[in-house]
Design a protein around this motif. Sequence first.
Motif, mmCIF file in Angstrom:
data_model
loop_
_atom_site.group_PDB
_atom_site.id
_atom_site.type_symbol
_atom_site.label_atom_id
_atom_site.label_comp_id
_atom_site.label_asym_id
_atom_site.label_seq_id
_atom_site.Cartn_x
_atom_site.Cartn_y
_atom_site.Cartn_z
ATOM 1 N N SER A 1 -82.776 -67.092 -9.554
ATOM 2 C CA SER A 1 -82.449 -68.088 -8.532
ATOM 3 C C SER A 1 -83.074 -69.437 -8.855
ATOM 4 N N THR B 1 -85.185 -72.538 -6.992
ATOM 5 C CA THR B 1 -85.979 -72.736 -5.782
ATOM 6 C C THR B 1 -86.683 -74.084 -5.816
ATOM 7 N N LEU C 1 -73.774 -73.129 -6.285
ATOM 8 C CA LEU C 1 -74.538 -72.011 -5.713
ATOM 9 C C LEU C 1 -73.605 -71.106 -4.916
ATOM 10 N N TYR D 1 -77.288 -70.148 -0.424
ATOM 11 C CA TYR D 1 -78.666 -70.639 -0.437
ATOM 12 C C TYR D 1 -79.238 -70.474 0.958
ATOM 13 N N TYR E 1 -86.378 -74.036 -0.236
ATOM 14 C CA TYR E 1 -85.005 -73.566 -0.425
ATOM 15 C C TYR E 1 -84.884 -72.673 -1.647
ATOM 16 N N GLY F 1 -81.677 -70.524 -3.918
ATOM 17 C CA GLY F 1 -80.228 -70.366 -4.061
ATOM 18 C C GLY F 1 -79.845 -69.603 -5.320
#
Length: 208
Positions: A36, A38, A69, A72, A79, A81
């Motif tokens: 992911s 971030t 994405l 998210y 955050y 995603g």
Amino acid sequence: MNKGKLIVVSGFSGSGKGTVMKAIMEQHDTYALSVSVTTRKPRPGEKDGEAYFFITDDKFQQMINNNELIEYAGYVGHYYGTPRRFVEDNLAAGKDVFLEIEIQGAMKVKKQYPDAVLMFITPPDAQELRRRLIGRGTETMEVINERLKRAVQEAEGVEEYDYIVINDILQECVETVDKIVKSEHNRTDERISLIQSIRSELADSQGK
Ligand code: 5GP
């Protein structure tokens, strides 16, 4: 080649889901783990591109705008995603792709990929969860408290998951997850074309 399955893994912070994912990736080469993006800062020892791609708020926003994405979500002030490209390329190549994401993201994935398999990993009891959260030793007390509070909310929506897997003994949990994925490949909707081809071959040979 058959398309891979999308496997979404969630669980309380401290459920050990990250360790389960690492072990299952080491033991099986038909699985791929999505990394992911971030906006949170790396923890000591975390390298960019391994657990996460660490990016700025601006870059994150840009990825949202460019539809890069799949989903998210915000989690404890940052955050997170899932980049679309890796997931779609690996599914197309026949790999089963694992996403280790929290519940809000999991729900968004399920909407876009109705065949996705959702698993929730949990320690055997609350006491063990507390112990693991405090025991990690990488967070301040303030963050731990925040995460404990969040843990209570974290299971909201768990009824929507397909499986709840207990992580007590790591290797047992890894094997359970593996068996679930293998079983999912035996679902009728995945196997129906095989039956159809057997039937038509038999029918053809009868005619000869
Ligand atoms: P941590 O900061 O402990 O690495 O992760 C916090 C939470 O964010 C975990 O529950 C983790 O599963 C979740 N998470 C990690 N990556 C993603 C992502 O791409 N999307 C969503 N929705 N959650 C993520």
